[in-house]
Design a protein around this motif. Structure first.
Motif, PDB file in Angstrom:
ATOM      1  N   GLU A 199       0.852  -1.190   0.000  1.00  0.00           N
ATOM      2  CA  GLU A 199       0.000   0.000   0.000  1.00  0.00           C
ATOM      3  C   GLU A 199       0.886   1.238   0.000  1.00  0.00           C
ATOM      4  OE1 GLU A 199      -3.735   0.162   2.411  1.00  0.00           O
ATOM      5  OE2 GLU A 199      -2.666   1.768   3.448  1.00  0.00           O
ATOM      6  N   GLU A 200       0.730   2.049  -1.021  1.00  0.00           N
ATOM      7  CA  GLU A 200       1.522   3.276  -1.131  1.00  0.00           C
ATOM      8  C   GLU A 200       0.796   4.419  -0.432  1.00  0.00           C
ATOM      9  OE1 GLU A 200       4.471   3.266  -2.226  1.00  0.00           O
ATOM     10  OE2 GLU A 200       4.584   1.405  -3.392  1.00  0.00           O
ATOM     11  N   ARG A 201       1.475   5.074   0.484  1.00  0.00           N
ATOM     12  CA  ARG A 201       0.906   6.217   1.197  1.00  0.00           C
ATOM     13  C   ARG A 201       1.602   7.504   0.755  1.00  0.00           C
ATOM     14  NH1 ARG A 201      -2.023   5.273   6.035  1.00  0.00           N
ATOM     15  NH2 ARG A 201      -3.075   3.246   5.801  1.00  0.00           N
ATOM     16  N   MET A 202       0.815   8.494   0.427  1.00  0.00           N
ATOM     17  CA  MET A 202       1.348   9.809   0.070  1.00  0.00           C
ATOM     18  C   MET A 202       2.120  10.405   1.244  1.00  0.00           C
ATOM     19  SD  MET A 202      -0.879  13.211  -0.843  1.00  0.00           S
ATOM     20  CE  MET A 202      -0.220  14.846  -0.429  1.00  0.00           C
ATOM     21  N   MET A 203       3.255  11.020   0.952  1.00  0.00           N
ATOM     22  CA  MET A 203       4.018  11.743   1.949  1.00  0.00           C
ATOM     23  C   MET A 203       4.090  13.221   1.573  1.00  0.00           C
ATOM     24  SD  MET A 203       7.132   9.086   2.851  1.00  0.00           S
ATOM     25  CE  MET A 203       7.569   9.950   4.370  1.00  0.00           C
ATOM     26  N   LEU A 204       4.484  14.028   2.530  1.00  0.00           N
ATOM     27  CA  LEU A 204       4.704  15.457   2.303  1.00  0.00           C
ATOM     28  C   LEU A 204       6.202  15.726   2.273  1.00  0.00           C
ATOM     29  CD1 LEU A 204       2.149  16.889   4.903  1.00  0.00           C
ATOM     30  CD2 LEU A 204       1.754  16.492   2.460  1.00  0.00           C
ATOM     31  N   GLN A 205       6.583  16.746   1.529  1.00  0.00           N
ATOM     32  CA  GLN A 205       7.955  17.232   1.626  1.00  0.00           C
ATOM     33  C   GLN A 205       7.895  18.728   1.881  1.00  0.00           C
ATOM     34  OE1 GLN A 205       9.377  16.018  -2.339  1.00  0.00           O
ATOM     35  NE2 GLN A 205       9.720  18.192  -2.791  1.00  0.00           N
ATOM     36  N   ALA A 206       8.873  19.220   2.632  1.00  0.00           N
ATOM     37  CA  ALA A 206       8.847  20.625   3.033  1.00  0.00           C
ATOM     38  C   ALA A 206      10.262  21.166   3.126  1.00  0.00           C
ATOM     39  CB  ALA A 206       8.142  20.768   4.389  1.00  0.00           C
ATOM     40  N   HIS A 207      10.374  22.458   2.989  1.00  0.00           N
ATOM     41  CA  HIS A 207      11.644  23.138   3.240  1.00  0.00           C
ATOM     42  C   HIS A 207      11.345  24.535   3.747  1.00  0.00           C
ATOM     43  CE1 HIS A 207      10.733  24.456  -0.905  1.00  0.00           C
ATOM     44  NE2 HIS A 207      11.424  25.536  -0.614  1.00  0.00           N
ATOM     45  N   ILE A 208      12.315  25.102   4.440  1.00  0.00           N
ATOM     46  CA  ILE A 208      12.155  26.416   5.062  1.00  0.00           C
ATOM     47  C   ILE A 208      12.943  27.445   4.261  1.00  0.00           C
ATOM     48  CG2 ILE A 208      12.672  27.775   7.139  1.00  0.00           C
ATOM     49  CD1 ILE A 208      12.277  25.115   8.711  1.00  0.00           C
ATOM     50  N   ILE A 209      12.325  28.596   4.040  1.00  0.00           N
ATOM     51  CA  ILE A 209      12.991  29.717   3.384  1.00  0.00           C
ATOM     52  C   ILE A 209      13.232  30.812   4.426  1.00  0.00           C
ATOM     53  CG2 ILE A 209      12.833  31.514   1.630  1.00  0.00           C
ATOM     54  CD1 ILE A 209      13.129  28.803   0.405  1.00  0.00           C
ATOM     55  N   SER A 210      14.494  31.170   4.611  1.00  0.00           N
ATOM     56  CA  SER A 210      14.869  32.221   5.556  1.00  0.00           C
ATOM     57  C   SER A 210      15.905  33.121   4.899  1.00  0.00           C
ATOM     58  CB  SER A 210      15.440  31.598   6.836  1.00  0.00           C
ATOM     59  OG  SER A 210      16.661  30.928   6.550  1.00  0.00           O
ATOM     60  N   GLU A 211      16.458  34.051   5.663  1.00  0.00           N
ATOM     61  CA  GLU A 211      17.489  34.943   5.117  1.00  0.00           C
ATOM     62  C   GLU A 211      18.725  34.157   4.679  1.00  0.00           C
ATOM     63  OE1 GLU A 211      18.343  37.863   8.048  1.00  0.00           O
ATOM     64  OE2 GLU A 211      16.506  39.016   7.710  1.00  0.00           O
ATOM     65  N   GLU A 212      18.940  33.011   5.289  1.00  0.00           N
ATOM     66  CA  GLU A 212      20.098  32.185   4.930  1.00  0.00           C
ATOM     67  C   GLU A 212      19.867  31.386   3.649  1.00  0.00           C
ATOM     68  OE1 GLU A 212      18.812  32.128   8.134  1.00  0.00           O
ATOM     69  OE2 GLU A 212      20.303  33.634   8.750  1.00  0.00           O
ATOM     70  N   GLY A 213      18.645  31.405   3.132  1.00  0.00           N
ATOM     71  CA  GLY A 213      18.324  30.645   1.932  1.00  0.00           C
ATOM     72  C   GLY A 213      17.378  29.504   2.243  1.00  0.00           C
ATOM     73  N   ALA A 214      17.403  28.493   1.400  1.00  0.00           N
ATOM     74  CA  ALA A 214      16.500  27.352   1.554  1.00  0.00           C
ATOM     75  C   ALA A 214      17.164  26.245   2.354  1.00  0.00           C
ATOM     76  CB  ALA A 214      16.065  26.833   0.188  1.00  0.00           C
ATOM     77  N   SER A 215      16.407  25.630   3.243  1.00  0.00           N
ATOM     78  CA  SER A 215      16.890  24.485   4.016  1.00  0.00           C
ATOM     79  C   SER A 215      16.846  23.224   3.155  1.00  0.00           C
ATOM     80  CB  SER A 215      16.004  24.285   5.248  1.00  0.00           C
ATOM     81  OG  SER A 215      14.744  23.741   4.855  1.00  0.00           O
TER      82      SER A 215
END
Length: 290
Positions: free
Chosen positions: A124-140
């Protein structure tokens, strides 16, 4: 179904905080050895994987054919995030209290492994989320979630003010304790507790649920898998805190944003029992355990 090579490189990951996990893992190692089945990695504690930066371990994880997870839903969530880049199927064994995501109970472990060897299972395939943070230092770096990505106010008693966008279009400004963005799998977790809808895990969608909003018109939203959600902190005196699947978080300060979307990878769960999501939901609701 699993091919023969699946019987040559499996992993066993356990929650070392569960008293019985060590004994179950030891018995499983003996069971596998007696059948000539190789363990692709040694018995591994989930915290060792979380904290490891070993290139050698990463190479071993890439070659695993499936992983048996000994613990509860939390252990499976941790393992799902760690194994997501490798797309390795997981068989969850519940040694905890809830067991909503784990497939089998401890007493079913060895009969279940016999079923896997015989090919009597599905994936069974379950959808996942992906995320990243944008700050003054750039993208995480990108991080993955099976349940949810949450922006909260942490321990600060004041309300957190955030702006929520979908594809760069402002949807709402919330003054609240925070905002949950959940996958369908995560709809029965924190999001449900905050008043969000239960969503069948075979759907491809994201659920955005405010936590204790200071507004009568703030309602949960179900959003297409094709959208990108981003949440920006607009509290000059209250920092946000980003957490992923309930793990220790990272501060999110004024003007910083977290971008969340459907992940490019999925979580593959080995299913042996012929139980639908709705049957499991009914059982857990009857037990008062979700």
């Amino acid at each position: 179904m699993l091919e023969e090579m699946y019987l040559t490189a499996i992993g066993v990951i356990m929650n070392e905080e569960k008293p019985q996990a060590h004994e179950v893992a030891r018995k499983m190692a003996q069971w596998l050895s007696a059948r000539g089945i190789q363990m692709g990695i040694p018995l591994t504690k989930v915290t060792e994987l979380v904290n490891s930066t070993s290139h050698e371990l990463t190479q071993k994880l890439e070659k695993l054919d499936f992983v048996v997870v000994l613990g509860g839903d939390g252990t499976l969530l941790n393992t799902a995030r760690l194994m997501a880049p490798f797309q390795v199927p997981l068989l969850g064994v519940n040694l905890g209290r809830l067991g909503f995501l784990t497939e089998i109970e401890e007493h079913d472990l060895f009969p279940a492994l016999d079923q896997v060897i015989a090919g009597n299972y599905t994936i069974e395939e379950r959808m996942m989320l992906q995320a990243h943070i944008i700050s003054e230092e750039g993208a995480s770096p990108i991080f993955y979630a099976l349940n949810d990505v949450v922006v909260t106010k942490g321990a600060n008693p004041r309300m957190l003010r955030v702006e929520a966008f979908v594809d760069d279009e402002l949807v709402a400004t919330y003054s609240s304790d925070g905002l949950i963005v959940a996958s369908p799998t995560g709809s029965t977790a924190y999001s449900m507790s905050a008043g969000g809808p239960i969503v069948s895990p075979d759907l491809q969608a994201m659920i955005m649920t405010p936590i204790c909003p200071h507004s009568l018109d703030a309602r949960p939203l179900v959003i297409s898998q094709n959208k990108v959600i981003h949440v920006t902190v607009r509290s000059p005196y209250v920092d946000g805190l980003v957490t992923v699947d309930g793990q220790p978080g990272r501060p999110l300060r004024w003007g910083e944003s977290v971008y969340i979307q459907k992940a490019s990878v999925t979580c593959s769960l080995i299913k042996i029992k012929n139980r639908s999501f709705f049957r499991i939901l009914h059982e857990k609701m009857q037990q008062g355990r979700i």
